[in-house]
Every structure is written in structure tokens, then in C-alpha cells.
Design a protein around this motif. Structure first.
Motif, short mmCIF file in Angstrom:
data_model
loop_
_atom_site.label_atom_id
_atom_site.label_comp_id
_atom_site.label_asym_id
_atom_site.label_seq_id
_atom_site.Cartn_x
_atom_site.Cartn_y
_atom_site.Cartn_z
N ALA A 56 -18.32 8.94 26.78
CA ALA A 56 -17.33 9.65 27.60
C ALA A 56 -17.49 11.15 27.40
CB ALA A 56 -15.92 9.22 27.21
N PHE A 57 -17.39 11.90 28.49
CA PHE A 57 -17.41 13.36 28.37
C PHE A 57 -15.99 13.84 28.10
CE2 PHE A 57 -16.71 17.56 30.32
CZ PHE A 57 -17.55 18.31 29.49
N ILE A 58 -15.86 14.68 27.07
CA ILE A 58 -14.57 15.23 26.65
C ILE A 58 -14.59 16.74 26.85
CG2 ILE A 58 -12.85 15.38 24.82
CD1 ILE A 58 -13.52 12.51 25.64
N PRO A 59 -13.83 17.30 27.78
CA PRO A 59 -13.74 18.76 27.88
C PRO A 59 -13.26 19.34 26.56
CG PRO A 59 -12.62 17.69 29.73
CD PRO A 59 -12.96 16.61 28.75
N ASP A 60 -13.72 20.54 26.24
CA ASP A 60 -13.42 21.09 24.93
C ASP A 60 -11.92 21.24 24.67
OD1 ASP A 60 -12.98 23.21 26.65
OD2 ASP A 60 -14.65 24.42 25.87
N TYR A 61 -11.10 21.43 25.73
CA TYR A 61 -9.67 21.60 25.52
C TYR A 61 -8.96 20.29 25.18
CZ TYR A 61 -9.07 19.92 30.37
OH TYR A 61 -9.09 19.18 31.53
N ARG A 62 -9.69 19.17 25.27
CA ARG A 62 -9.09 17.88 24.92
C ARG A 62 -9.57 17.36 23.57
NH1 ARG A 62 -10.25 13.88 28.67
NH2 ARG A 62 -10.48 14.76 30.74
N ALA A 63 -10.14 18.23 22.74
CA ALA A 63 -10.54 17.88 21.37
C ALA A 63 -10.01 18.97 20.44
CB ALA A 63 -12.05 17.77 21.26
N ILE A 64 -9.15 18.59 19.51
CA ILE A 64 -8.42 19.55 18.68
C ILE A 64 -8.67 19.25 17.21
CG2 ILE A 64 -6.14 20.52 18.18
CD1 ILE A 64 -5.26 19.16 20.89
N PRO A 65 -9.06 20.26 16.43
CA PRO A 65 -9.22 20.02 14.99
C PRO A 65 -7.91 19.53 14.37
CG PRO A 65 -10.17 22.14 15.62
CD PRO A 65 -9.39 21.65 16.81
N PHE A 66 -8.00 18.44 13.64
CA PHE A 66 -6.81 17.88 13.01
C PHE A 66 -6.19 18.86 12.03
CE2 PHE A 66 -5.05 14.87 9.66
CZ PHE A 66 -3.88 14.65 10.33
N SER A 67 -7.00 19.72 11.44
CA SER A 67 -6.49 20.70 10.48
C SER A 67 -5.43 21.60 11.09
CB SER A 67 -7.64 21.55 9.94
OG SER A 67 -8.30 22.24 11.00
N LYS A 68 -5.50 21.81 12.41
CA LYS A 68 -4.52 22.69 13.06
C LYS A 68 -3.16 22.02 13.20
CE LYS A 68 -5.88 25.56 16.20
NZ LYS A 68 -6.41 26.18 17.45
N PHE A 69 -3.14 20.70 13.22
CA PHE A 69 -1.86 19.99 13.18
C PHE A 69 -1.32 19.99 11.74
CE2 PHE A 69 -3.91 17.84 16.86
CZ PHE A 69 -3.01 18.23 17.83
N MET A 70 -2.23 19.83 10.79
CA MET A 70 -1.80 19.73 9.40
C MET A 70 -1.26 21.06 8.86
SD MET A 70 -1.99 16.68 8.16
CE MET A 70 -2.23 16.77 6.39
N ASP A 71 -1.89 22.17 9.25
CA ASP A 71 -1.43 23.45 8.71
C ASP A 71 -0.35 24.12 9.56
OD1 ASP A 71 -2.71 24.68 10.89
OD2 ASP A 71 -4.40 25.42 9.71
N GLY A 72 0.04 23.47 10.66
CA GLY A 72 1.13 23.98 11.48
C GLY A 72 0.73 25.05 12.47
N SER A 73 -0.56 25.39 12.53
CA SER A 73 -0.97 26.45 13.46
C SER A 73 -0.96 26.00 14.92
CB SER A 73 -2.36 26.96 13.08
OG SER A 73 -3.34 25.94 13.15
N GLN A 74 -1.16 24.71 15.16
CA GLN A 74 -1.22 24.23 16.55
C GLN A 74 0.10 24.46 17.30
OE1 GLN A 74 -4.07 23.24 17.93
NE2 GLN A 74 -3.17 22.85 19.94
N PRO A 75 1.24 24.06 16.76
CA PRO A 75 2.49 24.34 17.49
C PRO A 75 2.80 25.82 17.60
CG PRO A 75 2.97 23.38 15.34
CD PRO A 75 1.50 23.23 15.56
N ARG A 76 2.38 26.61 16.60
CA ARG A 76 2.62 28.06 16.69
C ARG A 76 1.79 28.66 17.82
NH1 ARG A 76 2.32 27.68 10.97
NH2 ARG A 76 0.20 28.52 10.98
N GLU A 77 0.53 28.26 17.90
CA GLU A 77 -0.32 28.78 18.96
C GLU A 77 0.14 28.33 20.34
OE1 GLU A 77 -4.38 27.79 18.16
OE2 GLU A 77 -4.39 28.80 16.20
N ALA A 78 0.80 27.16 20.39
CA ALA A 78 1.31 26.66 21.67
C ALA A 78 2.59 27.36 22.09
CB ALA A 78 1.55 25.15 21.57
N GLY A 79 3.14 28.20 21.21
CA GLY A 79 4.34 28.95 21.55
C GLY A 79 5.61 28.13 21.54
N LEU A 80 5.61 27.01 20.84
CA LEU A 80 6.79 26.15 20.80
C LEU A 80 7.86 26.76 19.90
CD1 LEU A 80 4.88 22.77 20.49
CD2 LEU A 80 6.08 23.61 22.51
N THR A 81 9.09 26.71 20.36
CA THR A 81 10.19 27.31 19.61
C THR A 81 11.14 26.30 18.99
OG1 THR A 81 11.49 27.53 21.65
CG2 THR A 81 10.12 29.41 21.01
N SER A 82 11.21 25.10 19.51
CA SER A 82 12.13 24.10 18.97
C SER A 82 11.68 23.68 17.57
CB SER A 82 12.18 22.87 19.87
OG SER A 82 12.86 21.80 19.23
#
Length: 394
Positions: free
Chosen positions: A198-224
Motif C-alpha cells: 500500500a502507498f502511504i502519503p507521508d502525512y499519514r505516517a507519524i512517529p510514535f515518539s511524537k505521541f509519547m512526548d506530547g509534541s503531536q497535540p501541541r503541533e496540532a494546536g489543540l487546546t482542550s
């Protein structure tokens, strides 16, 4: 005032419970069970408001999952696992969110997260291959999160390993029938899935480390605050809630069954102080498990809301609390079942199904206590545990 998810569950409680045997026989949730989950809205509790979700407090989500699992273990389990995925999707690239929810806010997302595939880099993304077990509720889902390791141009896993979460539409993976034949949670339909080139566009593959260190929601601009509690608090929440709810279901079924039961000695259960003691003790233990789990996630929500730092030790203690809560509830359920007599194990008695479902839930990787308790004890003694597999669930 509109009804809460819990209110909507109560309105349909009798029907949800009545479908438990049918879910088990079918080997997945019946279409009606899935429809009921859509009607009560549990799958949208952690979904972003932009796409029709509630952005609910995760403790409210946990209570909804517990109640569903107390009615039918498989229904609660699917709601707990599939219901967490919108929480993660809220952090992902806006393009994939639109692909998933742009046409329908009702789209469900499956998993598993175990890194059983390899991403081979190509222009614009990756070519993806692998096979995964245990995709709960997958028959009713149209997208999926899959765990992967990053590979090189030849598809050989890079060292040290780099873990990714990969997002695919149903057209890019195959559900393998007859791959879910187990002792409990049979109605979850937790089947194998296969991905081939399967071809996966790069925006649909995310390093798991970014979920673990909390940077992913910060970069997404989430406020809740909902989206800033640790991954290892949020993801296990749905699973552990289901296990505790299953134990609550076993208790409720046992109390109803024991009301009229007369033991082989001729003693009515209501006159047997030993059985009554065991039932009451078990009820207290199961309730303690519920309180511990809810308190745990509320504390993290409050920390985030107050701008407090969440430390590694906090995460380790959180996992210890979750694991201990599940084990406490299931041990208590065992005490209930041990005093149910032979008729409690008849296949038309729901006690035995709750018992099997609860023990099946305990073998999930998040409930393995060894490394979690090991790491938690080290942090309590101010020792930093060594890097490696021990930290994978923290």
C-alpha cells in the motif's frame, strides 16, 4: 437539555445486554449492536467538535465504556478501543482528518498499534507491508491505525528501531476471516488484517515518539486538556474501563442469580454469611478499581488544565494504577464466580461469559504488570530505569 451518553445507554441497556449472546455467536458485534453504539454516541465522545464530536472529559468516556461493558463485555471492549481512536486522530494532519470525517462524522477507526509492518520510503511517502492480529471491531470500521517500523530503501528495518503509527483506508488493507477463535471477548471480532504494497502519503505516517512526548497535540494546536493527557494514560483507559465494567457486569448478574439460589445443602444464599461476605468484599474491590481508574485520569486532566508538568514518574504511577485496577477487579470477579455453583457456569448464564471476557481482557499487553510495576518502583526510589522494552508501556 439533551441527554448524556450515559442516559442514552440506559435507555437502550436492556437491548444492548440482550445482544451479548448473538455477538458471541457471530464472532463480532452484530449490526444492531454497532447501530446502538452509534445511537448512544460513545464513539464520538473524544472526537473533535469540528467533526461532530463531544471533546468530552476522558473520565466521562471511561464511565460510558464501563457501563456498556457491564451490559455486554464485547460491546464495551469495542467501544473502549475504537472510541479512543478519534482522540488520536484529532492530533493528526488536517488532510487525513478530512479524508476520514469529511463526508461522515460517523466513520469509525480500527487499530492495532503493535509495530508488525515495515514502511519503505519512496517519493512522497512510503510503501507499506505487514500483518497484524487483534483488530477489535474492525468489521464496522472504514479506516485503521497500524503500528510499523521504519525501513530503508530495501524494506529492511532500521536500527535502532523507529516506531510509527500509520493511517490507512479500508481499501488498502484486508480483513482476514476466521482469525478470531478465542475463549472470551468473542463478540469483538478482533481479526487479523493484512497490508500488501500500500502507498502511504507521508502525512499519514507519524512517529510514535511524537505521541509519547506530547509534541503531536501541541503541533496540532489543540487546546482542550483532553488531548494533552499522556498517550499511555489515554490509550489504556478504554481497555481497562472495559475490564472493570465486565467485572461489574459479573457482579450484577451474580447478585440477580443468587437472590433465589438454594445451595445443594439446602441453604438459601441469602442465609449463607460466607457467600454474602464474598459478594460484598468483591463489590468493594470492584468499586475501588473503578474509583482508582477515574481518579487517575481526572488528576492528569487537572494537571494539564492547570499547566503543570507531567513527569515520567507521573506516567509510571498512572500505568501502575491502571494495571492494578484491572487485576483487582478480575480477582474480585473470580471470587464471585467461585461461589456461583455449577449452574453459574451454564452457557445460558451471563456470569460465565463475563468471566471469560474479563480474563481475555487481562491478557492484553497493557495489563501485563511486570515491567510496569518494575519501572514504577524504580521511579519511587529515584532511579531512572534503563531505556528499552521496559519503557514501551510507560
Amino acid at each position: 437539555m439533551s441527554k448524556s451518553v450515559l442516559d442514552l445507554i440506559e435507555d437502550r441497556a436492556e437491548e444492548i445486554a440482550s445482544l451479548g449472546a448473538a455477538n458471541e455467536e457471530l464472532g463480532r458485534l452484530t449490526d444492531r449492536s454497532a447501530e446502538l453504539l452509534r445511537e448512544v454516541g460513545v464513539m464520538k465522545m473524544l472526537q473533535p467538535a469540528k467533526y461532530g464530536g463531544h471533546e468530552a472529559h476522558p473520565a466521562d468516556f471511561a464511565e460510558a465504556v464501563m457501563r456498556l461493558a457491564s451490559l455486554d463485555g464485547s460491546t464495551g471492549w469495542v467501544s473502549g478501543i475504537v472510541g479512543v481512536h478519534p482522540w488520536e486522530m484529532a492530533m493528526c494532519d488536517s488532510r487525513v482528518q478530512e479524508e476520514v470525517w469529511g463526508e461522515s462524522h460517523e466513520t469509525w477507526i480500527a487499530s492495532p498499534y503493535a509495530p508488525m509492518g515495515i514502511l519503505r520510503p519512496v517519493e512522497g511517502g512510503f510503501v507499506f507491508n505487514g500483518r497484524w492480529q487483534f483488530s477489535s471491531g474492525t468489521d464496522h470500521c472504514d479506516w485503521i491505525f497500524l503500528g510499523a517500523f521504519l525501513g530503508d530503501a530495501e524494506g529492511t528495518m532500521l536500527m535502532p528501531p523507529e516506531n510509527y503509527h500509520v493511517i490507512l483506508p479500508r481499501s488498502d488493507y484486508e480483513i482476514i476471516e476466521d482469525t478470531w477463535d478465542v475463549v472470551g471477548l468473542r463478540g469483538t471480532g478482533s481479526k487479523d488484517v493484512v497490508v500488501k504494497d500500500a502507498f502511504i502519503p507521508d502525512y499519514r505516517a507519524i512517529p510514535f515518539s511524537k505521541f509519547m512526548d506530547g509534541s503531536q497535540p501541541r503541533e496540532a494546536g489543540l487546546t482542550s486538556p483532553t488531548y494533552h493527557i499522556p498517550f499511555t494514560t489515554a490509550f489504556p483507559l478504554g481497555i481497562t474501563s472495559a475490564v472493570i465494567g465486565i467485572a461489574e457486569g459479573a457482579l450484577a448478574a451474580s447478585l440477580e442469580y443468587q437472590q433465589k439460589r438454594v445451595q445443594i445443602t439446602g441453604t438459601k444464599v441469602k442465609d449463607d454469611p460466607y457467600v454474602l461476605f464474598a459478594l460484598s468484599d468483591a463489590a468493594a474491590e470492584i468499586h475501588a478499581s473503578r474509583v482508582a481508574l477515574i481518579d487517575n485520569v481526572r488528576r492528569f486532566y487537572d494537571k494539564v488544565q492547570n499547566g503543570e508538568e507531567i513527569t515520567f514518574a507521573d506516567r509510571a504511577h498512572s500505568r501502575r494504577t491502571q494495571v492494578a485496577a484491572a487485576w483487582r477487579a478480575v480477582r474480585a470477579m473470580d471470587e464471585i464466580v467461585a461461589r456461583s455453583g455449577g449452574n453459574g457456569m451454564r452457557m445460558d448464564n451471563p456470569i460465565q461469559r463475563f468471566w471469560r471476557d474479563g480474563h481475555m481482557g487481562m491478557v492484553h499487553a497493557i495489563h501485563v504488570p511486570g515491567s510496569v510495576f518494575h519501572v514504577s518502583a524504580l521511579t519511587d526510589m529515584d532511579f531512572m530505569p534503563p531505556p528499552g522494552p521496559m519503557l514501551s508501556m510507560i
